[in-house]
Structures are given as structure tokens and as C-alpha cells.
Write an enzyme that holds these catalytic residues in place. Structure first.
Site, short mmCIF file in Angstrom:
data_model
loop_
_atom_site.label_atom_id
_atom_site.label_comp_id
_atom_site.label_asym_id
_atom_site.label_seq_id
_atom_site.Cartn_x
_atom_site.Cartn_y
_atom_site.Cartn_z
N CYS A 261 0.84 -1.19 0.00
CA CYS A 261 0.00 0.00 0.00
C CYS A 261 0.88 1.24 0.00
CB CYS A 261 -0.97 0.00 1.17
SG CYS A 261 -0.32 0.67 2.70
N GLU A 262 0.46 2.23 -0.77
CA GLU A 262 1.29 3.42 -0.91
C GLU A 262 1.20 4.35 0.29
OE1 GLU A 262 -0.12 5.03 -4.59
OE2 GLU A 262 -1.56 6.38 -3.62
N HIS A 263 0.28 4.09 1.19
CA HIS A 263 0.16 4.96 2.37
C HIS A 263 1.08 4.52 3.50
CE1 HIS A 263 -4.10 5.71 0.70
NE2 HIS A 263 -3.26 6.62 0.25
N HIS A 264 1.31 3.22 3.63
CA HIS A 264 2.11 2.72 4.76
C HIS A 264 3.29 1.85 4.31
CE1 HIS A 264 -2.09 3.30 6.20
NE2 HIS A 264 -1.46 3.89 7.21
N GLN B 163 -5.51 -0.20 -3.74
CA GLN B 163 -6.20 -1.31 -4.42
C GLN B 163 -7.10 -0.82 -5.56
OE1 GLN B 163 -7.97 -4.25 -1.77
NE2 GLN B 163 -9.46 -4.82 -3.34
N HIS C 151 -5.44 -6.15 3.91
CA HIS C 151 -4.43 -5.09 4.03
C HIS C 151 -3.75 -5.13 5.39
CE1 HIS C 151 -5.52 -2.65 0.37
NE2 HIS C 151 -6.45 -3.59 0.39
N CYS D 52 -1.94 -2.98 6.71
CA CYS D 52 -2.02 -1.71 7.44
C CYS D 52 -3.31 -1.63 8.26
CB CYS D 52 -1.88 -0.51 6.51
SG CYS D 52 -3.11 -0.40 5.21
ZN LIG Z 1 -2.05 1.27 4.04
#
Ligand SMILES: [Zn+2]
Length: 184
Positions: A75-78, A116, A144, A146
Site C-alpha cells: 500500500c502506498e500509504h504505509h 487497491q 491489508h 495496514c
Molecule cells: Zn495502508
């Protein structure tokens, strides 16, 4: 690039309160650097290189479905993994794509930092571009890390995302056939 990343991972370990010189961690920065390069290798691939001319003429116009393609992404956030499966269907109009190439397309986009929803759309657009099908449907079901390991810590939630193009968007019967085929 590996060398620079190795140095950065060493810094990360130190900042986290670890001692990168202790025995168990001696090679960790280098291993982590190589692992991360592998998990993001999709940045160095293109649709042309992964499909490599494996598009064949065909008379079939029946739905082709490839179910349960394993999917591993970050995931690009975490920068934490999300893991699941991908289903792809298309309605050929004169061209079919070699079976293994669908998995290669999934990997090319999954081996990047992603969300996603975008991943699902990129795979659908790529299959459409390569096959010029009458319709393409892509569904991803993923867990996920995260969400599971941090934050809300919901271990059993699965995120499902779909993108329908062409006939799958326009015809409810086609969409229903697809949904039925992937559900069992
Ligand atoms: Zn994430």
C-alpha cells in the site's frame, strides 16, 4: 541503487532503536534493500515487455475468465503489504492473450506502491489495451496489513474492488454472468 538503499535501511534500524551491527542484523539492510527493490520491480516493466507479443488471433467471442491470480502488493500509504487474489474476465473480439500474461500484467502493477482501487483500474485498462476486447472485468479481493497489524486492527476484513469496462459495464446479463462465475 542497492548500495544507497542499504545505507538508508541502516539509518532506519538505528532510528528505530536497533543496533545494525549486532549479529542478527549484519546483513539486514542489504537484504531489506534487495527485497524492496524486488517488491517494486514493476516500475521498470512496461506493458510491451510483459506481454511480449503473446497476442493471438482467435474466433472465440465467449467470455474468458482467469480466476484466483495470486496478488501481492504494497500500500502506498504505509508501505505495508496487501495480499489477495485477482479475477480477470474479457470478451475477445478477434484477439486473445496468452494465459500467463495475465499474471504478468497483475504483477507488473502490483509490484509498485499502490492503492487497491487504482491497481484494479490499471489492470483492467491494460487488458483492454492489449486485447481490444468488447469488455473487461477485474475484481480484486485483498487483506491489508495496514488494517490488520496496526490502526483499527481488523483481522478479518477483506476489501473488494471491481472495474467493469465495455460490455461488462453496459450489459447487466454479462455482468451477472461474470459475478456468478467468480463467486464459486
Ligand atoms: Zn495502508
Amino acid at each position: 541503487m542497492t548500495e544507497k538503499l542499504t545505507g538508508l535501511y541502516e539509518t532506519i534500524l538505528t532510528e528505530l532503536g536497533e543496533n545494525p551491527q549486532r549479529e542478527g542484523l549484519m546483513d539486514t539492510p542489504k537484504r531489506a534493500a534487495k527485497a524492496m527493490q524486488y517488491l517494486t520491480k514493476g516500475y521498470h516493466e512496461t506493458l510491451e515487455t510483459v506481454t511480449n507479443g503473446a497476442v493471438f488471433g482467435s474466433e472465440t467471442d465467449e467470455m474468458v475468465i482467469i480466476k484466483d491470480i495470486e496478488l501481492y502488493s504494497l500500500c502506498e500509504h504505509h508501505i505495508l503489504p496487501f495480499i489477495g487474489k485477482c479475477h480477470i474476465a474479457y470478451l475477445p473480439s478477434g484477439k486473445v492473450l496468452g494465459l500467463s500474461k495475465f499474471a504478468r500484467i497483475v504483477d507488473m502493477y502490483a509490484r509498485r506502491l499502490q492503492i487497491q482501487e487504482n491497481l484494479t483500474k490499471q489492470i483492467a485498462d491494460a487488458v483492454m489495451e492489449v486485447t481490444q476486447a468488447r469488455g473487461v472485468a477485474v475484481t480484486i479481493e485483498a487483506r491489508h496489513m495496514c488494517m490488520m497489524m496496526r490502526g483499527v486492527e481488523k483481522q478479518n476484513s477483506v476489501m473488494k474492488s471491481s472495474v467493469m469496462l465495455g460490455a461488462f459495464r453496459e450489459s447487466q446479463a454479462t455482468r451477472m454472468e461474470y459475478l456468478q462465475l467468480i463467486s464459486n
